[in-house]
Enzyme design. Structure first.
Site, PDB file in Angstrom:
ATOM      1  N   THR A  16       0.800  -1.222   0.000  1.00 38.02           N
ATOM      2  CA  THR A  16       0.000   0.000   0.000  1.00 38.02           C
ATOM      3  C   THR A  16       0.831   1.270   0.000  1.00 38.02           C
ATOM      4  O   THR A  16       0.463   2.263  -0.626  1.00 38.02           O
ATOM      5  CB  THR A  16      -0.919  -0.014   1.250  1.00 38.02           C
ATOM      6  OG1 THR A  16      -1.779  -1.130   1.128  1.00 38.02           O
ATOM      7  CG2 THR A  16      -1.743   1.243   1.370  1.00 38.02           C
ATOM      8  N   ASP A  60       2.026  -7.503  -3.971  1.00 39.52           N
ATOM      9  CA  ASP A  60       1.237  -7.423  -2.746  1.00 39.52           C
ATOM     10  C   ASP A  60       1.890  -8.418  -1.786  1.00 39.52           C
ATOM     11  O   ASP A  60       2.220  -9.539  -2.189  1.00 39.52           O
ATOM     12  CB  ASP A  60      -0.206  -7.825  -3.037  1.00 39.52           C
ATOM     13  CG  ASP A  60      -1.106  -7.640  -1.831  1.00 39.52           C
ATOM     14  OD1 ASP A  60      -1.987  -6.770  -1.883  1.00 39.52           O
ATOM     15  OD2 ASP A  60      -0.933  -8.381  -0.833  1.00 39.52           O
ATOM     16  N   SER A  61       2.064  -8.028  -0.553  1.00 44.45           N
ATOM     17  CA  SER A  61       2.866  -8.884   0.328  1.00 44.45           C
ATOM     18  C   SER A  61       2.191 -10.211   0.654  1.00 44.45           C
ATOM     19  O   SER A  61       2.820 -11.107   1.203  1.00 44.45           O
ATOM     20  CB  SER A  61       3.263  -8.136   1.603  1.00 44.45           C
ATOM     21  OG  SER A  61       2.197  -8.083   2.505  1.00 44.45           O
ATOM     22  N   SER A  62       0.919 -10.365   0.313  1.00 49.11           N
ATOM     23  CA  SER A  62       0.280 -11.675   0.503  1.00 49.11           C
ATOM     24  C   SER A  62       0.888 -12.717  -0.428  1.00 49.11           C
ATOM     25  O   SER A  62       0.740 -13.913  -0.218  1.00 49.11           O
ATOM     26  CB  SER A  62      -1.221 -11.576   0.225  1.00 49.11           C
ATOM     27  OG  SER A  62      -1.776 -10.640   1.099  1.00 49.11           O
ATOM     28  N   THR A  92       2.056  -4.361   4.439  1.00 46.99           N
ATOM     29  CA  THR A  92       1.983  -4.619   5.883  1.00 46.99           C
ATOM     30  C   THR A  92       1.533  -6.040   6.209  1.00 46.99           C
ATOM     31  O   THR A  92       1.849  -6.560   7.273  1.00 46.99           O
ATOM     32  CB  THR A  92       1.007  -3.631   6.551  1.00 46.99           C
ATOM     33  OG1 THR A  92      -0.277  -3.763   5.925  1.00 46.99           O
ATOM     34  CG2 THR A  92       1.502  -2.208   6.445  1.00 46.99           C
ATOM     35  N   ASP A  93       0.783  -6.667   5.285  1.00 44.40           N
ATOM     36  CA  ASP A  93       0.152  -7.949   5.632  1.00 44.40           C
ATOM     37  C   ASP A  93       1.153  -9.006   6.106  1.00 44.40           C
ATOM     38  O   ASP A  93       0.887  -9.743   7.051  1.00 44.40           O
ATOM     39  CB  ASP A  93      -0.653  -8.492   4.442  1.00 44.40           C
ATOM     40  CG  ASP A  93      -1.897  -7.650   4.174  1.00 44.40           C
ATOM     41  OD1 ASP A  93      -2.246  -6.826   5.034  1.00 44.40           O
ATOM     42  OD2 ASP A  93      -2.510  -7.825   3.108  1.00 44.40           O
ATOM     43  N   THR A 281       2.971 -19.820  22.264  1.00 44.44           N
ATOM     44  CA  THR A 281       1.605 -19.593  22.740  1.00 44.44           C
ATOM     45  C   THR A 281       0.777 -18.775  21.753  1.00 44.44           C
ATOM     46  O   THR A 281       1.298 -17.902  21.070  1.00 44.44           O
ATOM     47  CB  THR A 281       1.596 -18.898  24.124  1.00 44.44           C
ATOM     48  OG1 THR A 281       0.243 -18.540  24.447  1.00 44.44           O
ATOM     49  CG2 THR A 281       2.453 -17.654  24.161  1.00 44.44           C
TER      50      THR A 281
HETATM   51  N1  ASP Z   1      -2.224  -5.993   0.917  1.00 48.37           N
HETATM   52  C1  ASP Z   1      -1.202  -5.013   1.187  1.00 48.37           C
HETATM   53  C2  ASP Z   1       0.127  -5.746   1.306  1.00 48.37           C
HETATM   54  O1  ASP Z   1       0.412  -6.287   2.331  1.00 48.37           O
HETATM   55  C3  ASP Z   1      -1.533  -4.257   2.419  1.00 48.37           C
HETATM   56  C4  ASP Z   1      -0.536  -3.213   2.829  1.00 48.37           C
HETATM   57  O2  ASP Z   1       0.460  -2.958   2.220  1.00 48.37           O
HETATM   58  O3  ASP Z   1      -0.800  -2.585   3.861  1.00 48.37           O
HETATM   59  O4  ASP Z   1       0.859  -5.787   0.348  1.00 48.37           O
END
Ligand code: ASP
Length: 346
Positions: A16, A60-62, A92-93, A281
């Protein structure tokens, strides 16, 4: 005497933070970080020279996979001697996974590698990306007493700098999306950047001009999160995966799991076959203590390894890294029982 300029390499991987609205259509399109000074003229006031590498393709980090971690480690290694610090812009993902993995893979790191991203695209007026980016650059270039102030892999988000391998993305909404439940921030950012120097890791030596990295990450590492009512079939299925090497077992509370016969038997047999089972945990905060309850003790007796207060992200990437070193069983277990990069507290 004014300090000489630091040189920083920004590596944009996707996510993002790198999006802005097309002036004509309004649609989100990738931001060209090579034009960073035109977009943020205020950056010129920082005492840093900035260069940018944009990975191709940006993702996209996914979609991140261990191959991407190796590529990132190679870029940092290949540019290591030319820069004082590195800022990695990442979605961020899965940022905590990548940043944790890099903390292990960059073996004798003595320079800052700061991961950051944003919840709102950098080209949107209310973005959190601008501050995250500018402060990360400042942190990556910061020096104290002749050395980098934060010579480890860290993650900066919304006014807090964390040790990367202690972080987890906790919110899909809040701008302070990341937490580090079991380790305090390395720096807190307000009007000034307050570095908490006594808890920042320093390398054994600052003399190395070359960085050594791990380029082999083991396959066959899985994660199992237990829950009341979990079926025997799912546990059997996971533990019968061919070439399974290790399982991160996400247990309850202080490392507790059901004591029913089938559960303990599946785990015990797997350990006997050489599969490493690492107990962490499901709780955000706190640590595994397998001696506390019978439900934890049974796992210990089955040969399960204590993961203390490690995050899932650190546990799974540490296993990939350590098993990728191809050491003997004893040495592997020894590396798992000690913190290598401050990833857990004993
Ligand atoms: N889907 C995005 C990613 O992780 C979300 C982000 O960057 O915040 O690539």
């Amino acid at each position: 005497m004014s300090q000489s300029k630091s040189s920083i390499l920004i590596i944009y991987t996707g996510g993002t933070i790198g999006m802005k609205n097309d002036e004509h259509t309004g649609a989100l399109i990738p931001f060209d970080f090579s034009g960073i000074y035109e977009e943020f003229p205020s950056l010129k006031r920082l005492n840093v020279d900035i260069e940018v590498i944009t990975l191709s393709p940006i993702i996209d980090s996914s979609n991140v996979a261990p191959e991407n971690w190796v590529r990132l480690a190679e870029i940092i290694r290949d540019n290591y001697s030319r820069y004082d610090g590195f800022v990695v812009l990442h979605g961020t993902d899965t940022m905590s996974y990548t940043a944790s993995a890099l903390s292990f893979m960059l073996e004798d790191l003595a320079k800052p590698v700061v991961f950051t991203g944003s919840q709102i695209p950098i080209g949107v007026l209310r973005t959190d990306g601008r501050e995250n980016l500018i402060t990360s650059i400042e942190i990556a270039g910061s020096r104290s007493e002749g050395h980098p102030t934060v010579p480890e892999v860290s993650l900066y988000f919304q006014n807090r700098l964390f040790r990367a391998n202690r972080t987890t993305k906790r919110s899909a909404e809040a701008l302070n999306a990341f937490v580090s439940d079991n380790y305090p921030p390395l720096a807190s950012v307000g009007v000034n950047i307050a570095y908490h120097k006594s808890i920042i890791n320093h390398p054994d030596s600052y003399d190395n001009t070359e960085l050594h990295i791990a380029t082999h990450l083991a396959e066959g590492v899985e994660i199992v999160k237990i829950f009341p009512g979990m079926s025997r079939q799912i546990l059997e299925a996971v533990f019968s995966i061919p070439h399974l090497k290790a399982v991160v077992l996400e247990t309850f509370g202080a490392g507790n799991a059901p004591t029913c016969e089938w559960f303990i038997r599946i785990i015990t047999r797997a350990v006997e076959r050489g599969v490493i089972v690492l107990n962490i945990t499901q709780c955000g905060g706190g640590s595994v203590e397998m001696d506390l309850y019978d439900t934890g003790l049974r796992l210990k007796q089955a040969g399960v390894v204590c993961g203390y207060d490690m995050t899932t992200e650190a546990a799974v990437s540490k296993l990939m890294y350590v098993l990728g070193l191809n050491r003997s069983k004893e040495e592997t277990l020894e590396l798992l029982r000690q913190p290598l990069r401050g990833e857990f507290t004993v």
